[in-house]
Design a protein around this motif. Structure first.
Motif, PDB file in Angstrom:
ATOM      1  N   THR A   1       0.599  -2.570  -8.454  1.00 53.27           N
ATOM      2  CA  THR A   1       1.416  -1.797  -7.524  1.00 53.27           C
ATOM      3  C   THR A   1       2.876  -2.064  -7.895  1.00 53.27           C
ATOM      4  O   THR A   1       3.162  -2.714  -8.900  1.00 53.27           O
ATOM      5  CB  THR A   1       1.152  -2.208  -6.065  1.00 53.27           C
ATOM      6  OG1 THR A   1       1.653  -3.544  -5.866  1.00 53.27           O
ATOM      7  CG2 THR A   1      -0.325  -2.155  -5.732  1.00 53.27           C
TER       8      THR A   1
ATOM      9  N   ARG B   1      -4.117   6.177  -8.210  1.00 53.31           N
ATOM     10  CA  ARG B   1      -4.350   6.727  -6.868  1.00 53.31           C
ATOM     11  C   ARG B   1      -3.690   8.093  -6.734  1.00 53.31           C
ATOM     12  O   ARG B   1      -2.523   8.281  -7.089  1.00 53.31           O
ATOM     13  CB  ARG B   1      -3.811   5.770  -5.805  1.00 53.31           C
ATOM     14  CG  ARG B   1      -4.111   6.205  -4.375  1.00 53.31           C
ATOM     15  CD  ARG B   1      -3.558   5.191  -3.385  1.00 53.31           C
ATOM     16  NE  ARG B   1      -2.124   4.979  -3.586  1.00 53.31           N
ATOM     17  CZ  ARG B   1      -1.449   3.931  -3.095  1.00 53.31           C
ATOM     18  NH1 ARG B   1      -2.077   3.005  -2.402  1.00 53.31           N
ATOM     19  NH2 ARG B   1      -0.152   3.823  -3.316  1.00 53.31           N
TER      20      ARG B   1
ATOM     21  N   THR C   1       0.811  -1.221   0.000  1.00 60.15           N
ATOM     22  CA  THR C   1       0.000   0.000   0.000  1.00 60.15           C
ATOM     23  C   THR C   1       0.845   1.271   0.000  1.00 60.15           C
ATOM     24  O   THR C   1       0.314   2.374   0.080  1.00 60.15           O
ATOM     25  CB  THR C   1      -0.937   0.026   1.224  1.00 60.15           C
ATOM     26  OG1 THR C   1      -0.137  -0.046   2.417  1.00 60.15           O
ATOM     27  CG2 THR C   1      -1.919  -1.127   1.182  1.00 60.15           C
TER      28      THR C   1
ATOM     29  N   ASN D   1      -7.562   3.427  -1.284  1.00 60.06           N
ATOM     30  CA  ASN D   1      -6.984   2.460  -2.221  1.00 60.06           C
ATOM     31  C   ASN D   1      -8.031   1.843  -3.156  1.00 60.06           C
ATOM     32  O   ASN D   1      -7.669   1.066  -4.034  1.00 60.06           O
ATOM     33  CB  ASN D   1      -6.273   1.340  -1.459  1.00 60.06           C
ATOM     34  CG  ASN D   1      -5.043   1.830  -0.728  1.00 60.06           C
ATOM     35  OD1 ASN D   1      -4.255   2.599  -1.273  1.00 60.06           O
ATOM     36  ND2 ASN D   1      -4.890   1.409   0.526  1.00 60.06           N
TER      37      ASN D   1
ATOM     38  N   LEU E   1      -0.316   2.963  -7.139  1.00 61.03           N
ATOM     39  CA  LEU E   1      -1.457   2.069  -7.375  1.00 61.03           C
ATOM     40  C   LEU E   1      -2.176   2.519  -8.640  1.00 61.03           C
ATOM     41  O   LEU E   1      -2.576   3.681  -8.758  1.00 61.03           O
ATOM     42  CB  LEU E   1      -2.415   2.100  -6.188  1.00 61.03           C
ATOM     43  CG  LEU E   1      -3.782   1.433  -6.402  1.00 61.03           C
ATOM     44  CD1 LEU E   1      -3.619  -0.065  -6.613  1.00 61.03           C
ATOM     45  CD2 LEU E   1      -4.711   1.707  -5.225  1.00 61.03           C
TER      46      LEU E   1
END
Length: 262
Positions: free
Chosen positions: A124, A74, A54, A99, A58
């Motif tokens: 990712t 993102r 994370t 996300n 993204l």
């Protein structure tokens, strides 16, 4: 030898659990969209994923039949591809999770061209997740369906015709006493607008004087509703057909005119 076998199974297990960073493929249930004449609510395709990474970038991309139609990075606004901007509601927010905020695809203004294989690809820095989903559009808003018949001795020929439907239909003719014995089915034909016309013919051998009911059923793969039409014969075996009835009255009218003239 034993050591080699152990190493082999460890490698296989590592590959199956994503040790080589292979994309994860997940399947979703097909989505059916039945077109309506009134304004329709958006059809939302969810891209359900769980991220292990994370911290890095993204990107979520949606494809239809391997063509990119939508992308969200993102931290940036979502962006449908210009050719599809009227097909997608890019303002739709699927989650409060940063996300997943714009990860879903909201389909609007559906047509038969909306049918296709959709794919959501999540990327990712360390992982790739791929989710596939089939969308099938059904359009029977302007169809015609007729069951024609012709009585020849003890054989009844039934012809079922359906036109202007999508997707490709399957036609089945049945009788209440299982007299249908021979079937001739032609492949559905696609017209210039992408809709289908189809015909099927059966021969029915009926040796009794009981009234019989014949039904033509039009079905579509993956769709629970059918189109049907029914014809019923009288107890003496003659089929009731409104068109023939109307034709009889017309011939009688012509005969009456001829008698009046002469």
């Amino acid at each position: 030898m034993l050591q080699r076998s152990i190493v082999f199974f460890i490698v296989i297990a590592w590959i199956q659990t994503g040790g080589l960073c292979l994309p994860i493929r997940e399947e979703e249930e097909p989505v059916v969209i039945e077109l309506q004449n009134e304004e329709m609510q958006p059809t939302v395709l969810d891209c359900d994923y769980t991220l292990n990474d994370t911290d890095s970038f993204l990107t979520v991309k949606w494809f239809r039949d391997d063509k990119t139609i939508y992308q969200w990075i993102r931290g940036s606004p979502p962006a449908p591809i210009p050719d599809y901007k009227n097909d997608i509601d890019s303002s739709y927010e699927s989650s409060t999770d940063p996300n997943k905020r714009y990860s879903s695809l909201a389909l609007i203004n559906p047509t038969i061209d909306t049918t296709g294989d959709y794919k959501c690809v999540v990327q990712t820095g360390t992982e790739t997740i791929t989710i596939h989903q089939r969308v099938q559009v059904i359009d029977v808003r302007n169809y015609t369906l007729n069951l024609y018949h012709n009585k020849i001795h003890n054989e009844t020929q039934l012809e079922c015709k359906v036109s202007n439907v999508f997707p490709k239909p399957t036609l089945t003719i049945t009788s209440n006493d299982e007299d249908v014995v021979k079937v001739v089915t032609n492949d559905p034909q696609e017209n210039e607008d992408g809709y289908f016309n189809a015909t099927t013919v059966v021969a029915v051998y009926d040796n009794d004087d009981d009234a019989d009911s014949y039904q033509c059923v039009v079905s579509f793969k993956g769709y629970s509703k059918n189109l049907t039409t029914t014809e019923t014969s009288s107890s003496d075996g003659s089929l009731i057909d409104f068109k023939l009835y109307r034709l009889g009255w017309f011939l009688c009218y012509l005969l009456a005119i001829q008698i009046a003239i002469f």
